[in-house]
Design an enzyme around this catalytic site. Structure first.
Site, PDB file in Angstrom:
ATOM      1  N   ALA A 243      52.220 -11.844   7.125  1.00 37.64           N
ATOM      2  CA  ALA A 243      50.865 -11.308   6.958  1.00 37.64           C
ATOM      3  C   ALA A 243      50.353 -11.600   5.564  1.00 37.64           C
ATOM      4  CB  ALA A 243      50.864  -9.798   7.211  1.00 37.64           C
ATOM      5  N   GLU A 246      50.484 -16.429   4.596  1.00 30.84           N
ATOM      6  CA  GLU A 246      49.544 -17.337   5.260  1.00 30.84           C
ATOM      7  C   GLU A 246      48.094 -16.997   4.880  1.00 30.84           C
ATOM      8  OE1 GLU A 246      50.243 -19.969   6.668  1.00 30.84           O
ATOM      9  OE2 GLU A 246      48.411 -20.498   7.746  1.00 30.84           O
ATOM     10  N   SER A 248      46.854 -15.124   2.253  1.00 27.76           N
ATOM     11  CA  SER A 248      46.384 -15.236   0.864  1.00 27.76           C
ATOM     12  C   SER A 248      46.303 -16.710   0.446  1.00 27.76           C
ATOM     13  CB  SER A 248      47.225 -14.384  -0.098  1.00 27.76           C
ATOM     14  OG  SER A 248      48.584 -14.700   0.000  1.00 27.76           O
ATOM     15  N   CYS A 358      43.600  -4.107   5.935  1.00 27.51           N
ATOM     16  CA  CYS A 358      44.711  -4.816   5.288  1.00 27.51           C
ATOM     17  C   CYS A 358      45.294  -4.035   4.111  1.00 27.51           C
ATOM     18  CB  CYS A 358      44.230  -6.182   4.801  1.00 27.51           C
ATOM     19  SG  CYS A 358      45.542  -7.043   3.913  1.00 27.51           S
ATOM     20  N   GLU A 367      45.749 -12.471  -6.363  1.00 25.63           N
ATOM     21  CA  GLU A 367      46.170 -13.883  -6.310  1.00 25.63           C
ATOM     22  C   GLU A 367      44.953 -14.815  -6.355  1.00 25.63           C
ATOM     23  OE1 GLU A 367      48.750 -14.925  -3.024  1.00 25.63           O
ATOM     24  OE2 GLU A 367      49.872 -13.069  -3.261  1.00 25.63           O
TER      25      GLU A 367
HETATM   26  C1  HEM Z   1      43.283 -12.897   1.994  1.00 23.43           C
HETATM   27  C2  HEM Z   1      44.420 -12.422   2.379  1.00 23.43           C
HETATM   28  C3  HEM Z   1      44.564 -11.489   3.539  1.00 23.43           C
HETATM   29  C4  HEM Z   1      43.785 -11.361   4.668  1.00 23.43           C
HETATM   30  C5  HEM Z   1      42.537 -12.129   5.031  1.00 23.43           C
HETATM   31  C6  HEM Z   1      44.395 -10.339   5.470  1.00 23.43           C
HETATM   32  C7  HEM Z   1      43.877  -9.893   6.670  1.00 23.43           C
HETATM   33  C8  HEM Z   1      44.359  -8.799   7.361  1.00 23.43           C
HETATM   34  C9  HEM Z   1      43.745  -8.239   8.553  1.00 23.43           C
HETATM   35  C10 HEM Z   1      42.498  -8.791   9.218  1.00 23.43           C
HETATM   36  C11 HEM Z   1      44.509  -7.184   8.930  1.00 23.43           C
HETATM   37  C12 HEM Z   1      44.249  -6.254  10.109  1.00 23.43           C
HETATM   38  C13 HEM Z   1      44.592  -6.820  11.448  1.00 23.43           C
HETATM   39  C14 HEM Z   1      44.053  -5.943  12.530  1.00 23.43           C
HETATM   40  O1  HEM Z   1      43.171  -5.080  12.317  1.00 23.43           O
HETATM   41  O2  HEM Z   1      44.494  -6.126  13.672  1.00 23.43           O
HETATM   42  C15 HEM Z   1      45.600  -7.082   7.992  1.00 23.43           C
HETATM   43  C16 HEM Z   1      46.595  -6.129   8.053  1.00 23.43           C
HETATM   44  C17 HEM Z   1      47.716  -6.181   7.280  1.00 23.43           C
HETATM   45  N1  HEM Z   1      47.928  -6.993   6.179  1.00 23.43           N
HETATM   46 FE1  HEM Z   1      46.675  -8.338   5.436  1.00 23.43          FE
HETATM   47  N2  HEM Z   1      45.529  -9.902   4.847  1.00 23.43           N
HETATM   48  C18 HEM Z   1      45.662 -10.572   3.646  1.00 23.43           C
HETATM   49  C19 HEM Z   1      46.670 -10.422   2.726  1.00 23.43           C
HETATM   50  C20 HEM Z   1      47.755  -9.617   2.868  1.00 23.43           C
HETATM   51  C21 HEM Z   1      48.852  -9.495   1.922  1.00 23.43           C
HETATM   52  C22 HEM Z   1      48.931 -10.237   0.584  1.00 23.43           C
HETATM   53  C23 HEM Z   1      49.752  -8.645   2.485  1.00 23.43           C
HETATM   54  C24 HEM Z   1      51.079  -8.176   1.959  1.00 23.43           C
HETATM   55  C25 HEM Z   1      51.847  -8.831   1.142  1.00 23.43           C
HETATM   56  C26 HEM Z   1      49.204  -8.191   3.754  1.00 23.43           C
HETATM   57  C27 HEM Z   1      49.820  -7.319   4.619  1.00 23.43           C
HETATM   58  C28 HEM Z   1      49.199  -6.742   5.712  1.00 23.43           C
HETATM   59  C29 HEM Z   1      49.829  -5.714   6.521  1.00 23.43           C
HETATM   60  C30 HEM Z   1      51.225  -5.151   6.347  1.00 23.43           C
HETATM   61  C31 HEM Z   1      48.889  -5.361   7.499  1.00 23.43           C
HETATM   62  C32 HEM Z   1      49.039  -4.297   8.583  1.00 23.43           C
HETATM   63  C33 HEM Z   1      48.259  -3.074   8.163  1.00 23.43           C
HETATM   64  C34 HEM Z   1      48.218  -1.994   9.213  1.00 23.43           C
HETATM   65  O3  HEM Z   1      48.386  -2.270  10.392  1.00 23.43           O
HETATM   66  O4  HEM Z   1      48.028  -0.825   8.828  1.00 23.43           O
HETATM   67  N3  HEM Z   1      47.996  -8.804   3.961  1.00 23.43           N
HETATM   68  N4  HEM Z   1      45.478  -8.072   7.040  1.00 23.43           N
END
Ligand code: HEM
Length: 407
Positions: A243, A246, A248, A358, A367
């Site tokens: 998550a 890819e 970031s 997120c 980043e």
């Molecule tokens: C530009 C970078 C990022 C984008 C566009 C992004 C996008 C998203 C989105 C759209 C979701 C929600 C998915 C849903 O509602 O079904 C999500 C959840 C999540 N993201 Fe990111 N993400 C980014 C970076 C990161 C980073 C750097 C981390 C951790 C190192 C991370 C960890 C997570 C986790 C653990 C969730 C689950 C949250 C939950 O279900 O409560 N993401 N992300």
């Protein structure tokens, strides 16, 4: 796979031909209907195409994932991973999320800022010495490796190429299975296996000798007083790796591509560096790294005038919502001032909304801000080395393969 909408617009949400530019097709389908019946492999679902309806599903408590209740029509590999709270509903979701959130507080991110600065500085210096830069391979990828597996999870820095290969195979494997070839399914299985073996060994090492990282904290912490099991900690590591990396990487790639294709916006950002934070929001709206997500009705409910039964699935086209001109003025224009000033635009869905918003967003922002700011300052005359852009095969994740630039 393709459908006829009420006004006879045919649309295939997952046509590989749309990878280079899905936005004109999103517009056609949004204009035809907010909700469309769609055959998602062998699962009949509804596609949600417009901003208001997408946001209503993401924030509505009557929508969720339904795996714990046994009502999800989706067969999603991510949901089978222990601890993978992105596909969980309350109350389990909140317990894991609370533990992981500790890694992304303003204080923790503040502590990570000097490291991000040093990593980017070294990478940009090396590029300037060489006289060439691929923004993906030489900057975004090594930065994500340094911050996520190495710093956050305390993994071995020498395995950068393995982390990238594993997360790419697993990221492609997060697309629905019916969109994958046999080789891609096999690559996902092999990568997930290698990753789990590696993190299994790492958890054993950190249990014996804790270090200052989230993995050691997860080992020490408990869910509701009870310790996390090794498979849960390994599953959480896998989730954070995929998550986090890819997405970031793709924010930096897609965002820099937008800036370089709109040189007036690049120049504006150079003159007004304080616009970097709103510019990142514009990148997440305009060309989001995550293009869609799924939800299930947890109870009988209504959306956009249509009745849904408990267990009905929807596919939320967040990439389309970002270009919805019912909500965003001149939605196809890339404007780094859109989220600046006293009246910023409506929240984009690039990081989702609601309880699954997120959790890693502050790290992603750190980043991207550090990398793009360094390029603005140290390579102000950056230009695209080629007009041809090749996209990764993933459809949930939108990202380019390489972005060579001349300095
Ligand atoms: C530009 C970078 C990022 C984008 C566009 C992004 C996008 C998203 C989105 C759209 C979701 C929600 C998915 C849903 O509602 O079904 C999500 C959840 C999540 N993201 Fe990111 N993400 C980014 C970076 C990161 C980073 C750097 C981390 C951790 C190192 C991370 C960890 C997570 C986790 C653990 C969730 C689950 C949250 C939950 O279900 O409560 N993401 N992300």
């Amino acid at each position: 796979m393709s459908i006829a909408t009420p006004s006879e617009v045919t649309f295939d949400a997952f046509d590989p031909g749309m990878r280079a530019d899905p936005y004109p097709a999103y517009r056609r389908v949004r204009d035809a209907a907010a909700l469309l019946p769609y055959q998602f492999g062998d699962v009949p679902v509804t596609l949600v195409t417009r901003y208001e309806e997408c946001a209503a599903v993401l924030t509505g408590s009557e929508w969720g994932h339904g795996y714990s209740a046994g009502i999800s029509p989706f067969r999603d590999a991510t949901a089978a991973i222990p601890g993978s709270f992105v596909r969980m509903d309350p109350p389990q979701h909140g317990r894991y999320r609370k533990l992981v959130s500790k890694a992304f507080t303003p204080r923790t991110i503040g502590d990570l800022t000097p490291l991000a600065g040093r990593v980017v500085d070294d990478l940009v210096s090396a590029a300037l010495r060489r006289g060439g830069l691929d923004i993906l391979a030489d900057l975004a990828v090594p930065l994500a490796v340094a911050m996520i597996p190495v710093r956050l999870l305390g993994a071995d820095p020498g395995l950068g190429a393995d982390f990238r290969q594993w997360q790419l195979a697993i990221a492609r494997g997060s697309d629905p299975d019916w969109l994958l070839g046999a080789a891609e399914v096999a690559a996902r299985t092999a990568a997930a296996g290698a990753c789990m073996t590696y993190f299994g060994e790492l958890v054993a090492r950190k249990r014996a000798e804790p270090t200052a990282d989230l993995l050691s904290e997860l080992i020490a912490a408990g869910v509701d007083g009870a310790g996390l099991t090794a498979p849960e900690i390994i599953g959480l590591s896998l989730l954070l790796l995929v998550a986090g990396m890819e997405t970031s990487i793709n924010l930096i790639g897609n965002g820099m591509l937008a800036l370089l294709r709109n040189p007036d916006q690049w120049d504006l950002l150079r003159r007004r560096p304080e616009l970097i934070a709103p510019a990142l929001d514009e990148m997440l709206r305009y060309d989001a790294p995550t293009q869609f997500t799924i939800r299930v009705a947890l109870a009988d409910t209504e959306l956009g005038g249509k009745q849904f039964r408990r267990g009905d699935g929807v596919v939320i086209l967040t990439g389309s919502a970002g270009r919805d001109d019912r909500v965003f003025a001149e939605a196809d224009t890339f404007d780094v001032t859109r989220y600046a000033g006293n009246q910023p635009a409506r929240k984009h869905l690039g990081f989702s909304l609601g309880i699954h918003f997120c959790v890693g967003a502050p790290l992603a922002r750190l980043e991207a801000e550090t990398a793009i700011q360094a390029l603005l300052e140290r390579a102000p005359r950056l230009e695209l080395a080629t007009e041809t852009v090749e996209y990764q095969p993933s459809l949930i994740h939108r990202g380019i393969v390489s972005l060579p630039v001349s300095l």
